[in-house]
Design a protein around this motif. Structure first.
Motif, PDB file in Angstrom:
ATOM      1  N   MET A   1      43.325  32.651  32.380  1.00 40.18           N
ATOM      2  CA  MET A   1      44.740  32.401  32.153  1.00 40.18           C
ATOM      3  C   MET A   1      45.585  33.479  32.836  1.00 40.18           C
TER       4      MET A   1
ATOM      5  N   ILE B   1      50.216  25.365  35.257  1.00 38.04           N
ATOM      6  CA  ILE B   1      50.705  26.630  34.730  1.00 38.04           C
ATOM      7  C   ILE B   1      52.228  26.571  34.703  1.00 38.04           C
TER       8      ILE B   1
ATOM      9  N   ASP C   1      49.362  34.831  37.864  1.00 39.65           N
ATOM     10  CA  ASP C   1      48.302  33.877  37.583  1.00 39.65           C
ATOM     11  C   ASP C   1      46.954  34.446  38.028  1.00 39.65           C
TER      12      ASP C   1
ATOM     13  N   ASP D   1      46.092  39.857  28.288  1.00 36.23           N
ATOM     14  CA  ASP D   1      45.176  39.016  29.066  1.00 36.23           C
ATOM     15  C   ASP D   1      44.897  39.562  30.461  1.00 36.23           C
TER      16      ASP D   1
END
Length: 832
Positions: free
Chosen positions: A597, A542, A570, A630
């Motif tokens: 994600m 990441i 995260d 997200d």
């Protein structure tokens, strides 16, 4: 060898402590004599003895000495000298508060000096700066404000004073939302204790509950908005930094104990002392509540199969507690803290939300159905000024024992089993059985280190510049993992060692950051950038950049700020591992499940603030526009990046102080331009009011009696409930539609086109039947409290929801959960 070393260290500490205590006792005698002379009217003698020795006084006595000197000069009507020593007192301790026993002239003088100063915080830029210069909207909550709020825990304090924050009930843990963004647990806001992260590295969760005691708090600094440019992941929507008192602030022992209705028990102790350059603070606190029994009718439940009593506000079979120690010797600082929290969910799993009986279920390692956390935090830091550079290094260790023991459904039902992601052979065992539950437990360990520095590269009449930089490394490991299902209240349906192996793992994170603050006359530019590099347990990487830019214009009585910031968090380790475990249960064909994600948030903010436009009045008005992408939400046992929100709003906060009266007011209005959750779009916030307001008023009625009240208003709220059975049908049709489209693309025949049309129609129809939007009516709550102080004794009584108003709250994909009625707590404290 180790024993000898410990003995040597112990003897050295005893010698140093003995020497420090002997010197302390000598100056304490001088101080006590001066205080005695002041009390009997020998003002000149008190002034003479203090002024001759005050430079040699340890810091633990210096504040009191400045106070006595100021009082002596007031007694001689020399207000100029009295004010000069009052200012020295506040320079020594900016958070000094007067007591009802002080002369009114002295109280007015202290408040007058305080009102002309701007409060200072360290959280926004990792160094001290006043509120006019911080790059993001900031809320500062003082010790006095906490006491006036009638709040029992950190959640209630934040919801009372921080615009944009409100309480949500996700049926898991004590939780709070910031500007409508939240999850099942509190994992979107970074909580810190004196700058040390409290959020779990496995779940990102840090609940603002009773495991964070309020008695030890000097102030709470809240950054409203993304803060990853300085603090990295977890600082998605806000940062809350709890600043403890110092030993000198306590200067003795404070003990408190309290009882209330619904089985409330509270106890706490503070010890604080400063011996020259050594400052020590030790605290301990516990809280327990059996909870309030409320009847839930069958029509309010998820599966509509059973009704009965539920328990609201239950705090575990064991009390929540918070113990810790903080020591500071010159530039060396050590912190150790242990926290325990155990919250009992009022109803079963979010999607079924039905009554259940916790005592029927088996326990694991003494833990019954609950959300339980035992956490240990340790930090050692050292800072040193070298010319124009200030350098600081720190090392830390964190350990956590995490348990999520959740009842999925209590009555017998095959429909519930149909959506559980578990093997068919286990479903066959549980079919027709009551008392189905899921137990997850893990042990986490994290070690890390951080170096940072500040360089004052220019300091002239027109220009002041500071460049801050740093780097950080952390290593996280989760072991001793358990993930099992139970049925018939106490029987194990699965105990697969492969599941435990799949849950274990480790991850590492490295980051570097830089921040520039340049002050030119009335203009300030504050820019920051941080780069995070994370190596996940599956060796995926990441890489995230987190920028921040703020333009600030400062005038003596007002300021204007325009800022942009981006943050990320995260996907929690445990969520990613849970998805893999579910995929393992479902078979090899499912093991290539979607990879979670990071969640991201972009925020634009415009802030206008005033300071003392009118005597005693401060006002801040902030507008924001947030773009969240997200966001992760849970569907039964799995997690998905399924949330996207575009939100906007206006926040107002104001405070007014004019002894003996103080007032703090805040209000938030927010809206949604576009929102998406589980492929469903809508245009309003979920379980968050469009308009919310809080007001806290306090009045020093007499020298010994203080009265306070809190008024809490929330407008109508929208609740989103996801029907898991209907959503399962939608997902099935949606998958078939995707396959039909792929088939038609390869072979565009009329038959294949008809198949696409059919599944498109069925998918649309199924999607329209999924969401159930409910509403929570607007409500207003009133809290009342009073404090009476007599010598070293303090008596407190606080009544929450004094009108016993009945209302409900909700959270992520859950029903309407009844909230607490009238709760009261009486406390007595003594200062030794």
């Amino acid at each position: 060898m180790n024993k000898r070393l410990y003995i040597i260290i112990y003897l050295c500490c005893c010698v140093l402590a003995g020497f420090a205590q002997s010197v302390e006792e000598r100056y304490r005698a001088i101080y006590d004599e001066a205080e005695h002379n002041y009390n009997i009217g020998r003002l000149d003698e008190a002034i003479h003895s203090l002024k001759n020795n005050i430079r040699e006084f340890p810091m633990s006595l210096r504040t009191g000495a400045f106070r006595i000197l100021s009082l002596c000069y007031l007694g001689e009507d020399n207000e100029l000298e009295a004010e000069s020593y009052a200012r020295l007192l506040l320079d020594e301790n900016p958070y000094y508060s007067t007591t009802p026993s002080d002369p009114q002239r002295f109280i007015d003088m202290i408040e007058s000096i305080k009102s002309g100063r701007t409060a200072t915080i360290t959280t926004a830029s990792s160094k001290a700066e006043n509120l006019n210069e911080v790059p993001v909207p900031t809320t500062l909550i003082t010790e006095e404000m906490i006491h006036n709020s009638c709040a029992r825990n950190l959640q209630e304090v934040l919801a009372t004073y921080v615009p944009g924050m409100s309480i949500v009930d996700c049926n898991d843990d004590i939780n709070i939302t910031m500007r409508g963004i939240y999850s099942n647990g509190q994992e979107k806001i970074l909580l810190m204790l004196n700058g040390h992260r409290l959020n779990s590295f496995a779940t990102n969760i840090a609940a603002p509950d009773f495991s964070i005691s309020l008695d030890k708090v000097k102030q709470i600094e809240v950054l409203r908005g993304p803060a990853s440019s300085l603090y990295g992941g977890v600082a998605l929507t806000a940062v809350v930094n709890v600043i403890t008192k110092q030993g000198v602030d306590v200067n003795g022992v404070e003990a408190r104990a309290g009882v209330g209705n619904y089985g409330q028990i509270k106890a706490g102790m503070l010890f604080g002392k400063r011996y020259f350059d050594l400052d020590v603070l030790i605290w301990g606190h516990l809280y327990r509540a059996k909870g309030e029994s409320v009847f839930m009718p069958v029509e309010d439940t998820g599966m509509q199969m059973t009704e009965g009593d539920i328990t609201i506000g239950g705090i575990g079979r064991k009390p929540s507690f918070d113990v810790g120690v903080q020591m500071k010797y010159k530039n060396l600082q050590f912190l150790y803290n242990t926290q325990f929290s155990q919250v009992i969910s009022p109803v079963t799993m979010s999607y079924t939300f039905s009554p259940y009986t916790p005592d029927k279920y088996r326990s694991f390692n003494g833990v019954g159905p609950s959300f339980t956390t035992l956490a240990h935090h340790a930090n050692l830091s050292y800072g040193q000024q070298v010319g124009n550079f200030y350098l600081k290094g720190s090392v830390n260790y964190d350990n956590g024992d995490l348990t999520h023991y959740q009842i999925l459904n209590e009555p017998i039902t095959s429909a519930m089993l149909g959506v559980l992601p578990i093997p068919d052979q286990i479903k066959a065992i549980m079919d027709g059985k009551p008392g189905i539950a899921r137990y997850i437990n893990g042990q986490e360990h994290t070690v890390g280190g951080k170096v940072q520095g500040d360089w004052s590269y220019i300091n002239s009449t027109d220009h002041q510049g500071m460049l801050s930089f740093g780097a950080e490394y952390s290593y996280f490991q989760l072991d001793d993992v358990e993930y099992v299902y139970t049925y018939d209240f106490n029987k194990l349906a699965s105990d697969d060692s492969n599941v435990a192996k799949r849950g274990k793992g480790h991850e590492s994170n490295m980051n570097a950051f830089m921040q520039l603050k340049h002050h030119w006359r009335s203009f300030i530019v504050n820019a920051g950038l941080r780069f995070d590099y994370k190596n996940r347990f599956d060796d995926t990487k990441i890489r995230e950049f987190s920028p921040r830019l703020a333009l600030i214009y400062v005038q003596p009585k007002w300021n204007l700020k325009l800022s942009y910031s981006k943050s990320f968090i995260d996907a929690p380790y445990l969520y990613r591992k849970t998805n893999l475990i579910v995929a393992y249960y479902m078979g090899p064909d499912e093991e290539d499940s979607d990879i979670l994600m990071p969640e991201t948030l972009h925020s634009f903010q415009l802030t206008f603030g005033t300071s003392q436009w009118l005597p005693g009045l401060n006002v801040e008005l902030n507008g924001f526009y947030n773009i969240a992408r997200d966001l992760i939400y849970q569907y039964v046992a799995e997690h998905y990046n399924t949330g996207n929100y575009n939100t906007y709003g206006i926040e107002l906060s104001a405070d007014y102080q004019h002894r003996p009266f103080t007032a703090h007011v805040n209000a938030t209005w927010q809206g949604v331009s576009r929102a998406e959750l589980f492929d469903i779009t809508f245009g309003h916030s979920l379980s968050t009011p469009d308009f919310a307001a809080n007001a806290v008023f306090a009045w020093q009625a007499t020298k010994n009696l203080k009265l306070r009240t809190h008024i809490d208003f929330k407008s109508r709220q929208h609740v989103f409930y996801l029907d898991i059975l209907k959503y399962g049908i939608f997902r099935t049709y949606n998958t078939m539609l995707t396959e039909a489209k792929e088939k038609y693309a390869l072979d565009p025949t009329p038959e294949n086109k008809a198949e696409v049309d059919y599944y498109d129609k069925e998918t649309t129809q199924a999607q329209n039947e999924i969401p159930v939007f409910k509403e929570i009516n607007s409500r207003v709550l009133f809290d009342l409290g009073a404090t009476y102080q007599w010598r070293n004794l303090t008596f407190d009584i606080d009544v929450k929801n004094i009108l016993n108003s009945h209302y409900k709250q909700s959270g992520v994909s859950t029903g309407l959960i009844p909230q607490r009625g009238r709760w009261y707590l009486a406390t007595v404290g003594y200062k030794f």
